[in-house]
Design a protein around this motif. Structure first.
Motif, PDB file in Angstrom:
ATOM      1  N   ASP A  47       0.843  -1.199   0.000  1.00  0.00           N
ATOM      2  CA  ASP A  47       0.000   0.000   0.000  1.00  0.00           C
ATOM      3  C   ASP A  47       0.878   1.248   0.000  1.00  0.00           C
ATOM      4  OD1 ASP A  47      -2.911   1.125   0.848  1.00  0.00           O
ATOM      5  OD2 ASP A  47      -1.318   2.217   1.883  1.00  0.00           O
TER       6      ASP A  47
ATOM      7  N   ASP B 221       0.791   4.312   1.247  1.00  0.00           N
ATOM      8  CA  ASP B 221       1.156   4.965   2.494  1.00  0.00           C
ATOM      9  C   ASP B 221       2.098   4.103   3.332  1.00  0.00           C
ATOM     10  OD1 ASP B 221      -0.272   7.154   1.803  1.00  0.00           O
ATOM     11  OD2 ASP B 221      -1.933   6.837   3.171  1.00  0.00           O
ATOM     12  N   ASN B 222       1.820   2.778   3.376  1.00  0.00           N
ATOM     13  CA  ASN B 222       2.646   1.916   4.213  1.00  0.00           C
ATOM     14  C   ASN B 222       4.086   1.835   3.703  1.00  0.00           C
ATOM     15  OD1 ASN B 222       0.147   1.603   5.273  1.00  0.00           O
ATOM     16  ND2 ASN B 222       0.147  -0.625   5.301  1.00  0.00           N
TER      17      ASN B 222
ATOM     18  N   HIS C 106       6.353   4.551   4.727  1.00  0.00           N
ATOM     19  CA  HIS C 106       6.901   4.554   6.085  1.00  0.00           C
ATOM     20  C   HIS C 106       8.189   3.746   6.185  1.00  0.00           C
ATOM     21  CE1 HIS C 106       2.951   6.052   7.422  1.00  0.00           C
ATOM     22  NE2 HIS C 106       3.638   6.529   8.421  1.00  0.00           N
TER      23      HIS C 106
ATOM     24  N   PHE D 155       7.057  13.728  -2.972  1.00  0.00           N
ATOM     25  CA  PHE D 155       5.978  13.638  -3.961  1.00  0.00           C
ATOM     26  C   PHE D 155       6.259  14.422  -5.241  1.00  0.00           C
ATOM     27  CE2 PHE D 155       4.094  12.399   0.015  1.00  0.00           C
ATOM     28  CZ  PHE D 155       3.328  11.318  -0.360  1.00  0.00           C
TER      29      PHE D 155
ATOM     30  N   LYS E  60      -8.852  11.621   4.141  1.00  0.00           N
ATOM     31  CA  LYS E  60      -7.686  12.040   4.933  1.00  0.00           C
ATOM     32  C   LYS E  60      -7.613  13.570   5.037  1.00  0.00           C
ATOM     33  CE  LYS E  60      -5.287   8.148   2.841  1.00  0.00           C
ATOM     34  NZ  LYS E  60      -4.315   7.825   1.775  1.00  0.00           N
TER      35      LYS E  60
ATOM     36  N   LEU F  74      -7.111  15.602   2.698  1.00  0.00           N
ATOM     37  CA  LEU F  74      -6.011  16.108   1.868  1.00  0.00           C
ATOM     38  C   LEU F  74      -6.486  17.058   0.773  1.00  0.00           C
ATOM     39  CD1 LEU F  74      -3.857  12.865   1.523  1.00  0.00           C
ATOM     40  CD2 LEU F  74      -3.505  14.784   3.074  1.00  0.00           C
TER      41      LEU F  74
ATOM     42  N   LYS G 207      -6.814  20.565   2.007  1.00  0.00           N
ATOM     43  CA  LYS G 207      -5.504  21.228   2.064  1.00  0.00           C
ATOM     44  C   LYS G 207      -4.998  21.564   0.661  1.00  0.00           C
ATOM     45  CE  LYS G 207      -3.626  18.654   6.031  1.00  0.00           C
ATOM     46  NZ  LYS G 207      -2.430  17.871   6.436  1.00  0.00           N
TER      47      LYS G 207
ATOM     48  N   MET H  92      14.542  11.746   9.707  1.00  0.00           N
ATOM     49  CA  MET H  92      13.347  11.048  10.168  1.00  0.00           C
ATOM     50  C   MET H  92      13.658  10.444  11.529  1.00  0.00           C
ATOM     51  SD  MET H  92      11.258   8.073   8.220  1.00  0.00           S
ATOM     52  CE  MET H  92       9.508   7.886   8.525  1.00  0.00           C
TER      53      MET H  92
ATOM     54  N   ARG I  22       5.936  18.328   5.469  1.00  0.00           N
ATOM     55  CA  ARG I  22       4.495  18.096   5.411  1.00  0.00           C
ATOM     56  C   ARG I  22       4.169  16.644   5.155  1.00  0.00           C
ATOM     57  NH1 ARG I  22       3.428  22.751   2.491  1.00  0.00           N
ATOM     58  NH2 ARG I  22       3.650  21.392   0.697  1.00  0.00           N
ATOM     59  N   ARG I  23       5.094  15.945   4.451  1.00  0.00           N
ATOM     60  CA  ARG I  23       4.748  14.568   4.099  1.00  0.00           C
ATOM     61  C   ARG I  23       4.417  13.737   5.335  1.00  0.00           C
ATOM     62  NH1 ARG I  23      10.599  12.426   2.151  1.00  0.00           N
ATOM     63  NH2 ARG I  23      10.436  14.369   1.036  1.00  0.00           N
TER      64      ARG I  23
ATOM     65  N   ASP J  46       2.544  14.490   7.713  1.00  0.00           N
ATOM     66  CA  ASP J  46       1.107  14.587   8.007  1.00  0.00           C
ATOM     67  C   ASP J  46       0.261  13.891   6.955  1.00  0.00           C
ATOM     68  OD1 ASP J  46       1.825  16.272  10.036  1.00  0.00           O
ATOM     69  OD2 ASP J  46       1.595  18.066   8.788  1.00  0.00           O
ATOM     70  N   ASN J  47       0.796  13.791   5.739  1.00  0.00           N
ATOM     71  CA  ASN J  47      -0.043  13.387   4.623  1.00  0.00           C
ATOM     72  C   ASN J  47       0.020  11.899   4.310  1.00  0.00           C
ATOM     73  OD1 ASN J  47      -0.675  16.049   4.500  1.00  0.00           O
ATOM     74  ND2 ASN J  47       0.765  16.518   2.849  1.00  0.00           N
ATOM     75  N   VAL J  48       0.872  11.185   5.028  1.00  0.00           N
ATOM     76  CA  VAL J  48       0.974   9.754   4.829  1.00  0.00           C
ATOM     77  C   VAL J  48       0.423   9.069   6.079  1.00  0.00           C
ATOM     78  CG1 VAL J  48       2.549   7.838   4.468  1.00  0.00           C
ATOM     79  CG2 VAL J  48       2.999  10.025   3.365  1.00  0.00           C
ATOM     80  N   HIS J  49      -0.635   8.300   5.898  1.00  0.00           N
ATOM     81  CA  HIS J  49      -1.291   7.669   7.037  1.00  0.00           C
ATOM     82  C   HIS J  49      -1.020   6.178   7.004  1.00  0.00           C
ATOM     83  CE1 HIS J  49      -3.864  11.276   7.826  1.00  0.00           C
ATOM     84  NE2 HIS J  49      -3.399  11.518   6.612  1.00  0.00           N
ATOM     85  N   TRP J  50      -0.848   5.571   8.134  1.00  0.00           N
ATOM     86  CA  TRP J  50      -0.668   4.132   8.163  1.00  0.00           C
ATOM     87  C   TRP J  50      -2.017   3.480   7.885  1.00  0.00           C
ATOM     88  CZ3 TRP J  50       3.390   1.124   7.758  1.00  0.00           C
ATOM     89  CH2 TRP J  50       3.196  -0.245   7.915  1.00  0.00           C
ATOM     90  N   GLN J  51      -2.023   2.583   6.904  1.00  0.00           N
ATOM     91  CA  GLN J  51      -3.243   1.946   6.467  1.00  0.00           C
ATOM     92  C   GLN J  51      -3.397   0.640   7.239  1.00  0.00           C
ATOM     93  OE1 GLN J  51      -4.606   3.894   3.935  1.00  0.00           O
ATOM     94  NE2 GLN J  51      -6.472   2.735   4.241  1.00  0.00           N
TER      95      GLN J  51
END
Lengths: 315, 315
Positions: free
Chosen positions: A177, A179-180, A183, A191, A259, A261, A264, B77, B117-118, B120-125
């Motif tokens: 995924d 977003d995952n 991380h 981006f 989210k 987004l 924003k 990070m 900002r990234r 805030d914009n990446v969420h753990w799914q």
């Protein structure tokens, strides 16, 4: 071609070159282009852009991409080895042009500096247990299910429902995924267009490894650019890449805004936001086109599972 | 701490900073360090080194690492979010020091520019099908078997024999091999210290994803640095990382020289060759220490398989 044995040309799939960029679309490292020499034509990517050269001062400057009329020093990798000389040794066998694979326009030209030694020092390791052995063990056909669509289109929800469904059928899946992955593996990427290309390149390579492990890999990434989706497709085995267009109109995605987004992005607080400040190139011939309006995610997941089942029966 | 609601500090795990490096060992992006603010102490890595600043001319110069007394602008990070201000807003809550995790020496200091900002914009799914569900399906316990040792020590041969052995036992494995990964995912990386760190970081992240998919992952990489092996270990779940030292003396590796690399390295034709022109830091407490001299690869593979079996029975 007859050559003096003392001045044999190089044969390699990796070399350093000076590259001059002509096109209005910038050169993005990791993107696939056509490289043409006087004798050959081959797919190629810039693997590393080392720096650009300021053509006024000749100072080396840091760069992530090359804009029109910029000159950079980079490492290039071709899909198979080609024959060449260093440009300083031979002007006709040491130069090349770069052609865009979609528009067929000449977008850049280059001079080869030298082959990279790493090409000689990395050997492909043949392994005993292969994809066929692994998938036989699992009684399934590996696949890469590639969900593409706008942020908020429902990719993750459908992917999640699909994985649960396949799991109950005893299939061995894995869900990559967007977003995952950001991380972990791709946490060094942002981006911008350059970073989006590299993001998809790495994910596609991981999906390829997982398909090689015999898994059914579900990839859920906005993946806005056609070029990168094609690159992902070309990495996989014949019939293994299944492009699924999760088609939800921008208005609806912005209305859902799970989210927060879009809010924003419309306020100008997120740069490079797909559909707002960065383009989304819709798939032209996806294997599955899911129009999500008024459809339950579970129903759409079932549609994908049915497609997979019919594909299993084919063989 | 009482703050004016109009000037709340940032809470984030990603920010841009100016970093000054003090240590004789260069700063390597991707390596794990300890970051200390006035109020906090947390693991951190430089994810991107954007450029270094020439302190005489203030010109931005391209850089892959920071040497002693160099200043760079980078993205950092942290392992979990921390509280901070921009240095220009508050000198005491906007600065930090960097501490080496092995020597405990202060190796760098920095000033925070702004949060990214990234973050805030990446969420753990959150996903429905998890590691436990996947491994239950396969009736096996995921593991990352990490083979480390000199080039030519026998890693690939043992890994290959081990995979064949596990496969016949019905285990679902995957082999990540140094050379093979360098043809795909890591084809943009060379053999400098910076690239070696990033090579292992990406591989460890992929191994983590594959273990999460329920697989027994066999990793065969020289992985010469202790820091990166520890980083890989820390990524995995408790007891999941199994470090296997494939211990063959340098003389013997050079005598075997299966790829003809030692010959080139001793002739000075390969830079950064582990054991010759680049260090190998032997494991201190590996789970398995294989002394290969006079041992058959199949026998050594069996030894690893026995270790795995005893581990299965533990639980």
């Amino acid at each position: 071609m007859l050559v003096d044995p003392a001045s044999r040309p190089f044969v390699s799939d990796q070399f350093q070159a000076h590259l001059i960029w002509f096109d209005a679309n910038p050169m993005l490292p990791g993107r696939s282009y056509l490289l043409r020499t006087e004798t050959d034509s081959v797919s190629a990517t810039v693997t590393v852009l080392k720096h650009q050269l300021n053509v006024d001062s000749f100072v080396r400057e840091p760069a992530k991409l090359l804009q029109m009329n910029e000159v950079g020093v980079c490492n290039i990798m071709t899909q198979r080895p080609i024959v060449f000389d260093a440009y300083k040794e031979n002007r006709s066998t040491g130069n090349f042009i770069i052609v865009d694979r979609v528009s067929s326009a000449t977008v850049g030209a280059g001079m080869i500096d030298f082959p990279l030694r790493r090409a000689d020092n990395v050997h492909w390791q043949a392994l005993d247990v292969d994809k066929a052995a692994r998938s036989a063990l699992k009684n399934q056909k590996p696949a890469v299910l590639w969900l593409t669509g706008l942020s908020g289109s429902g990719k993750s929800t459908i992917a999640n429902a699909l994985e649960a469904l396949l799991h109950t059928c005893g299939k061995h899946t894995y869900l990559l995924d967007g977003d995952n992955v950001r991380h972990g593996l791709n946490r060094d990427l942002g981006f911008t267009a350059v970073d989006r290309v590299e993001n998809i390149r790495r994910v596609a390579e991981v999906a390829k490894l997982m398909a090689d492990a015999g898994l059914i890999v579900i990839c859920s990434f906005i993946s806005p650019f056609r070029d990168e989706r094609r690159m992902a497709r070309e990495l996989m085995g014949e019939g293994e890449f299944i492009e699924i267009f999760v088609d939800t109109p921008l208005d609806e995605c912005a209305r859902r805004d799970p989210k927060g987004l879009y809010k924003k992005a419309f306020a100008g607080n997120i740069a490079n936001f797909t559909g707002v400040s960065s383009p989304y190139e819709a798939p032209e011939n996806p294997e599955l086109h899911l129009k999500t309006m008024g459809q339950e995610p579970a129903r759409l997941a079932l549609q994908i599972e049915e497609f997979l089942r019919s594909r299993m029966e084919e063989k």
